[in-house]
Scaffold this motif. Structure first.
Motif, PDB file in Angstrom:
ATOM      1  N   ILE A 163      -8.117  13.887 -22.896  1.00  0.00           N
ATOM      2  CA  ILE A 163      -8.708  15.012 -23.630  1.00  0.00           C
ATOM      3  C   ILE A 163      -8.826  14.650 -25.105  1.00  0.00           C
ATOM      4  O   ILE A 163      -7.885  14.130 -25.707  1.00  0.00           O
ATOM      5  N   VAL A 165      -8.659  15.796 -28.625  1.00  0.00           N
ATOM      6  CA  VAL A 165      -8.057  16.899 -29.379  1.00  0.00           C
ATOM      7  C   VAL A 165      -8.727  16.989 -30.745  1.00  0.00           C
ATOM      8  O   VAL A 165      -8.819  15.997 -31.470  1.00  0.00           O
ATOM      9  N   LYS A 166      -9.184  18.178 -31.083  1.00  0.00           N
ATOM     10  CA  LYS A 166      -9.767  18.439 -32.396  1.00  0.00           C
ATOM     11  C   LYS A 166      -8.995  19.588 -33.026  1.00  0.00           C
ATOM     12  O   LYS A 166      -9.144  20.735 -32.632  1.00  0.00           O
ATOM     13  N   SER A 167      -8.167  19.256 -33.985  1.00  0.00           N
ATOM     14  CA  SER A 167      -7.330  20.270 -34.629  1.00  0.00           C
ATOM     15  C   SER A 167      -8.097  21.017 -35.717  1.00  0.00           C
ATOM     16  O   SER A 167      -9.006  20.460 -36.334  1.00  0.00           O
ATOM     17  N   GLN A 194     -10.505  29.356 -35.949  1.00  0.00           N
ATOM     18  CA  GLN A 194     -11.695  29.286 -35.108  1.00  0.00           C
ATOM     19  C   GLN A 194     -12.155  27.856 -34.853  1.00  0.00           C
ATOM     20  O   GLN A 194     -12.978  27.621 -33.973  1.00  0.00           O
ATOM     21  N   GLY A 196     -11.820  23.836 -33.786  1.00  0.00           N
ATOM     22  CA  GLY A 196     -11.073  22.947 -32.911  1.00  0.00           C
ATOM     23  C   GLY A 196     -10.786  23.539 -31.545  1.00  0.00           C
ATOM     24  O   GLY A 196     -11.240  24.625 -31.192  1.00  0.00           O
ATOM     25  N   ASN A 197      -9.995  22.796 -30.755  1.00  0.00           N
ATOM     26  CA  ASN A 197      -9.636  23.239 -29.400  1.00  0.00           C
ATOM     27  C   ASN A 197      -8.133  23.402 -29.238  1.00  0.00           C
ATOM     28  O   ASN A 197      -7.579  23.232 -28.148  1.00  0.00           O
ATOM     29  N   ASN A 198      -7.446  23.732 -30.336  1.00  0.00           N
ATOM     30  CA  ASN A 198      -5.988  23.898 -30.330  1.00  0.00           C
ATOM     31  C   ASN A 198      -5.540  25.345 -30.183  1.00  0.00           C
ATOM     32  O   ASN A 198      -4.362  25.643 -30.343  1.00  0.00           O
ATOM     33  N   GLY A 199      -6.486  26.227 -29.922  1.00  0.00           N
ATOM     34  CA  GLY A 199      -6.118  27.625 -29.788  1.00  0.00           C
ATOM     35  C   GLY A 199      -5.661  28.252 -31.091  1.00  0.00           C
ATOM     36  O   GLY A 199      -4.936  29.247 -31.084  1.00  0.00           O
ATOM     37  N   ALA A 210      -3.793  21.914 -26.607  1.00  0.00           N
ATOM     38  CA  ALA A 210      -5.100  21.316 -26.363  1.00  0.00           C
ATOM     39  C   ALA A 210      -5.105  20.411 -25.132  1.00  0.00           C
ATOM     40  O   ALA A 210      -6.118  20.330 -24.424  1.00  0.00           O
TER      41      ALA A 210
END
Length: 253
Positions: A163, A165-167, A194, A196-199, A210
């Motif tokens: 995966i 990961v984009k913070s 909003q 990245g994909n880190n929630g 992520a």
């Protein structure tokens, strides 16, 4: 078409002019002239924007901003001083939004066990915007945007997921003593949840989320509104709609 008036004035930071554009009919009150509007803007600059250069020049901290930034980059280059603990003061503490304060030895132990470089061989922390805080002239602030592909074992147990990961952008800082040792490291303070994909989570918590291995407690998962907060928000919307309805009803009566 509304006429505009432009003029160059000091921008409040002491580093050059800013072009102020004033639209008389749209911005000015009936009694306000262009000169008064410009004066009001300048007063706002003077009252609400600090003169960073002047504050730093007046600092009595013995290490210059340039030298502090160089020390900060040096610590980052040594794996947050894990490869050179002498850069950290004896009373060093690590502080994140949820974790910490951790003393020096516990921080070094925890940081070494995570082995982020093994899990993300292509990791890019994208550190940028290094600056010294004019209110705390012994603190260096900087930002990061971690990007990396999970292709290796993480923390000795989480297998590769491949995966990317984009913070989100995160604010970090280091505090220094007069000997030039780092006394505190702060990381993981998300600036825009909003992205990245880190929630919306920072630091290790966001990376684990992520890759599908979130920590098993609320702080390790994306923020969710509590029942009480959600209820109050909904009640507020209903009240606002009722106010609008009553206003329209009275005006039509």
């Amino acid at each position: 078409m509304t006429a505009e008036t432009s003029r160059a004035v000091p921008n409040g930071n002491g580093d050059g002019p800013e072009l102020i554009r004033v639209v008389p009919r749209a911005v000015l009150s009936a009694e306000e002239t262009v000169e008064e509007a410009v004066a009001r803007r300048l007063a706002f600059f003077a009252d609400q924007m600090v003169d960073e250069a002047a504050m730093l020049a007046a600092s009595t901290f013995p290490i210059s901003p340039e030298a502090l930034i160089a020390k900060t980059k040096g610590i980052l280059a040594t794996n947050n001083a894990a490869n050179d603990p002498s850069r950290l003061a004896a009373d060093f503490h690590f502080v994140a939004p949820v974790v910490g304060p951790l003393p020096k030895e516990k921080f070094l132990e925890a940081f070494a066990s995570f082995k982020l470089e093994d899990a993300f061989p292509d990791a890019k922390f994208n550190y940028h915007s290094f600056r010294v805080d004019p209110f705390e002239p012994n603190r260096v602030w900087y930002d990061s945007r971690f990007v990396g592909t999970h292709t290796g074992l993480l923390a000795g147990r989480i297998k590769a997921t491949n995966i990317l990961v984009k913070s989100p952008p995160q604010a970090c800082s280091m505090l220094f003593n007069e000997a030039g040792e780092c006394t505190q490291l702060t990381v993981g303070y998300v600036m825009d949840k909003q992205i990245g994909n880190n929630g919306g989570l920072g630091g290790v918590f966001g990376i684990l989320y992520a890759i599908g291995s979130p920590l098993p407690f609320p702080e390790g998962r994306p923020w969710r509104a509590s029942f009480r907060y959600a209820f109050l928000l909904q009640a507020g919307e209903v009240f606002t709609k009722m106010q609008g309805f009553m206003k329209r009803f009275r005006s039509s009566a």
